[in-house]
Design a protein around this motif. Sequence first.
Motif, PDB file in Angstrom:
ATOM      1  N   GLU A  85      35.800  39.196  43.626  1.00 36.35           N
ATOM      2  CA  GLU A  85      34.693  39.846  42.926  1.00 36.35           C
ATOM      3  C   GLU A  85      34.116  38.830  41.957  1.00 36.35           C
ATOM      4  O   GLU A  85      34.862  38.198  41.207  1.00 36.35           O
ATOM      5  CB  GLU A  85      35.186  41.089  42.169  1.00 36.35           C
ATOM      6  CG  GLU A  85      35.534  42.251  43.072  1.00 36.35           C
ATOM      7  CD  GLU A  85      35.924  43.503  42.304  1.00 36.35           C
ATOM      8  OE1 GLU A  85      35.674  43.575  41.073  1.00 36.35           O
ATOM      9  OE2 GLU A  85      36.498  44.402  42.942  1.00 36.35           O
ATOM     10  N   ASN A  86      32.797  38.695  41.993  1.00 33.24           N
ATOM     11  CA  ASN A  86      32.101  37.722  41.147  1.00 33.24           C
ATOM     12  C   ASN A  86      32.706  36.329  41.348  1.00 33.24           C
ATOM     13  O   ASN A  86      33.082  35.653  40.394  1.00 33.24           O
ATOM     14  CB  ASN A  86      32.118  38.138  39.682  1.00 33.24           C
ATOM     15  CG  ASN A  86      31.252  37.253  38.819  1.00 33.24           C
ATOM     16  OD1 ASN A  86      30.306  36.629  39.300  1.00 33.24           O
ATOM     17  ND2 ASN A  86      31.571  37.185  37.532  1.00 33.24           N
ATOM     18  N   TYR A  87      32.815  35.937  42.624  1.00 33.37           N
ATOM     19  CA  TYR A  87      33.331  34.628  43.012  1.00 33.37           C
ATOM     20  C   TYR A  87      34.772  34.393  42.552  1.00 33.37           C
ATOM     21  O   TYR A  87      35.218  33.264  42.426  1.00 33.37           O
ATOM     22  CB  TYR A  87      32.433  33.503  42.502  1.00 33.37           C
ATOM     23  CG  TYR A  87      31.001  33.651  42.919  1.00 33.37           C
ATOM     24  CD1 TYR A  87      30.595  33.290  44.199  1.00 33.37           C
ATOM     25  CD2 TYR A  87      30.067  34.184  42.049  1.00 33.37           C
ATOM     26  CE1 TYR A  87      29.277  33.456  44.592  1.00 33.37           C
ATOM     27  CE2 TYR A  87      28.744  34.350  42.439  1.00 33.37           C
ATOM     28  CZ  TYR A  87      28.356  33.979  43.719  1.00 33.37           C
ATOM     29  OH  TYR A  87      27.061  34.146  44.106  1.00 33.37           O
ATOM     30  N   GLY A  88      35.487  35.466  42.275  1.00 35.10           N
ATOM     31  CA  GLY A  88      36.875  35.356  41.840  1.00 35.10           C
ATOM     32  C   GLY A  88      37.048  35.354  40.334  1.00 35.10           C
ATOM     33  O   GLY A  88      38.174  35.359  39.850  1.00 35.10           O
ATOM     34  N   PHE A  89      35.949  35.356  39.585  1.00 44.20           N
ATOM     35  CA  PHE A  89      36.072  35.337  38.131  1.00 44.20           C
ATOM     36  C   PHE A  89      36.435  36.700  37.559  1.00 44.20           C
ATOM     37  O   PHE A  89      37.011  36.790  36.485  1.00 44.20           O
ATOM     38  CB  PHE A  89      34.807  34.793  37.477  1.00 44.20           C
ATOM     39  CG  PHE A  89      34.620  33.323  37.703  1.00 44.20           C
ATOM     40  CD1 PHE A  89      35.436  32.410  37.065  1.00 44.20           C
ATOM     41  CD2 PHE A  89      33.663  32.868  38.584  1.00 44.20           C
ATOM     42  CE1 PHE A  89      35.297  31.053  37.281  1.00 44.20           C
ATOM     43  CE2 PHE A  89      33.511  31.515  38.809  1.00 44.20           C
ATOM     44  CZ  PHE A  89      34.326  30.601  38.159  1.00 44.20           C
ATOM     45  N   ASP A  90      36.067  37.773  38.266  1.00 41.69           N
ATOM     46  CA  ASP A  90      36.426  39.112  37.805  1.00 41.69           C
ATOM     47  C   ASP A  90      37.704  39.614  38.465  1.00 41.69           C
ATOM     48  O   ASP A  90      38.494  40.313  37.828  1.00 41.69           O
ATOM     49  CB  ASP A  90      35.300  40.103  38.087  1.00 41.69           C
ATOM     50  CG  ASP A  90      34.079  39.848  37.217  1.00 41.69           C
ATOM     51  OD1 ASP A  90      34.222  39.227  36.151  1.00 41.69           O
ATOM     52  OD2 ASP A  90      32.978  40.268  37.621  1.00 41.69           O
ATOM     53  N   LYS A  91      37.877  39.263  39.729  1.00 41.70           N
ATOM     54  CA  LYS A  91      39.050  39.776  40.431  1.00 41.70           C
ATOM     55  C   LYS A  91      39.305  38.964  41.690  1.00 41.70           C
ATOM     56  O   LYS A  91      38.373  38.571  42.386  1.00 41.70           O
ATOM     57  CB  LYS A  91      38.796  41.245  40.806  1.00 41.70           C
ATOM     58  CG  LYS A  91      39.979  41.983  41.361  1.00 41.70           C
ATOM     59  CD  LYS A  91      39.579  43.445  41.571  1.00 41.70           C
ATOM     60  CE  LYS A  91      40.724  44.335  41.862  1.00 41.70           C
ATOM     61  NZ  LYS A  91      40.287  45.739  42.034  1.00 41.70           N
ATOM     62  N   ILE A  92      40.580  38.722  41.948  1.00 46.00           N
ATOM     63  CA  ILE A  92      41.035  38.100  43.190  1.00 46.00           C
ATOM     64  C   ILE A  92      42.099  39.019  43.762  1.00 46.00           C
ATOM     65  O   ILE A  92      43.045  39.383  43.058  1.00 46.00           O
ATOM     66  CB  ILE A  92      41.665  36.711  42.941  1.00 46.00           C
ATOM     67  CG1 ILE A  92      40.660  35.747  42.332  1.00 46.00           C
ATOM     68  CG2 ILE A  92      42.253  36.148  44.227  1.00 46.00           C
ATOM     69  CD1 ILE A  92      41.274  34.441  41.848  1.00 46.00           C
ATOM     70  N   GLU A  93      41.936  39.404  45.014  1.00 42.50           N
ATOM     71  CA  GLU A  93      42.951  40.209  45.694  1.00 42.50           C
ATOM     72  C   GLU A  93      43.398  39.464  46.939  1.00 42.50           C
ATOM     73  O   GLU A  93      42.565  38.999  47.713  1.00 42.50           O
ATOM     74  CB  GLU A  93      42.390  41.559  46.151  1.00 42.50           C
ATOM     75  CG  GLU A  93      42.197  42.564  45.072  1.00 42.50           C
ATOM     76  CD  GLU A  93      41.790  43.916  45.637  1.00 42.50           C
ATOM     77  OE1 GLU A  93      42.573  44.499  46.427  1.00 42.50           O
ATOM     78  OE2 GLU A  93      40.692  44.361  45.292  1.00 42.50           O
ATOM     79  N   VAL A  94      44.703  39.369  47.123  1.00 40.56           N
ATOM     80  CA  VAL A  94      45.262  38.806  48.343  1.00 40.56           C
ATOM     81  C   VAL A  94      46.265  39.813  48.868  1.00 40.56           C
ATOM     82  O   VAL A  94      47.218  40.169  48.172  1.00 40.56           O
ATOM     83  CB  VAL A  94      45.931  37.433  48.094  1.00 40.56           C
ATOM     84  CG1 VAL A  94      46.590  36.923  49.368  1.00 40.56           C
ATOM     85  CG2 VAL A  94      44.912  36.424  47.572  1.00 40.56           C
ATOM     86  N   ARG A  95      46.022  40.289  50.088  1.00 37.09           N
ATOM     87  CA  ARG A  95      46.895  41.282  50.713  1.00 37.09           C
ATOM     88  C   ARG A  95      47.439  40.673  51.999  1.00 37.09           C
ATOM     89  O   ARG A  95      46.700  40.053  52.757  1.00 37.09           O
ATOM     90  CB  ARG A  95      46.114  42.547  51.024  1.00 37.09           C
ATOM     91  CG  ARG A  95      46.983  43.680  51.557  1.00 37.09           C
ATOM     92  CD  ARG A  95      46.166  44.879  51.920  1.00 37.09           C
ATOM     93  NE  ARG A  95      45.404  45.350  50.778  1.00 37.09           N
ATOM     94  CZ  ARG A  95      45.235  46.629  50.472  1.00 37.09           C
ATOM     95  NH1 ARG A  95      45.764  47.563  51.211  1.00 37.09           N
ATOM     96  NH2 ARG A  95      44.520  46.971  49.421  1.00 37.09           N
ATOM     97  N   ASP A  96      48.739  40.859  52.228  1.00 31.16           N
ATOM     98  CA  ASP A  96      49.338  40.307  53.441  1.00 31.16           C
ATOM     99  C   ASP A  96      50.309  41.297  54.069  1.00 31.16           C
ATOM    100  O   ASP A  96      50.627  42.324  53.486  1.00 31.16           O
ATOM    101  CB  ASP A  96      50.029  38.970  53.144  1.00 31.16           C
ATOM    102  CG  ASP A  96      51.266  39.104  52.265  1.00 31.16           C
ATOM    103  OD1 ASP A  96      52.170  39.907  52.594  1.00 31.16           O
ATOM    104  OD2 ASP A  96      51.348  38.405  51.242  1.00 31.16           O
TER     105      ASP A  96
END
Length: 177
Positions: free
Chosen positions: A65-76
């Motif tokens: 979200e917002n190029y990763g500045f607001d949120k980064i999610e990694v699901r595996d």
Amino acid sequence: MFNNSYKLHFCLLAVLLKAKMKQLPAATVRLLSSSQIITSVVSVVKELIENSLDAGATSIDVKLENYGFDKIEVRDNGEGIKAVDAPVMAMKYYTSKINSHEDLENLTTYGFRGEALGSICCVAEVLITTRTAADNFSTQYVLDGSGHILSQKPSHLGQGSHSVTQAGLQWRHLGSL
């Protein structure tokens, strides 16, 4: 080696002479060492993807979200983290990959030092949701800046891990990078 009496005398002398050199607070040391590993949004994503691959994931989903500045999610869909390992999953230098320096010669993983999650926790707000094949349900953990669990609750996600860094990659003490 200096004894404690000598150290005390040195500290008192340093105070009296208004020494410029001083020991950094533990939180500052942690932040500085983390910034050697986590330098940008890209390095956060890289570390989380490597954790997923090391966990045997065959599917990895990354959302920014917002190029990763607001949120980064990694699901595996990897192995997940065992509940017994959860209290130390983000503690620096805790790892499941090696037991001693001799193991470094036979590494087959991306990560092995036990620094990724701990370093990310130092600079961002981190939530980890994880479930192993043996678990009946997943658990979401909220971690503090030192990698300790602040809270945990049951979750509905499937096997594997879901890592979220949020709050503007809150770069806890750095401001925006």
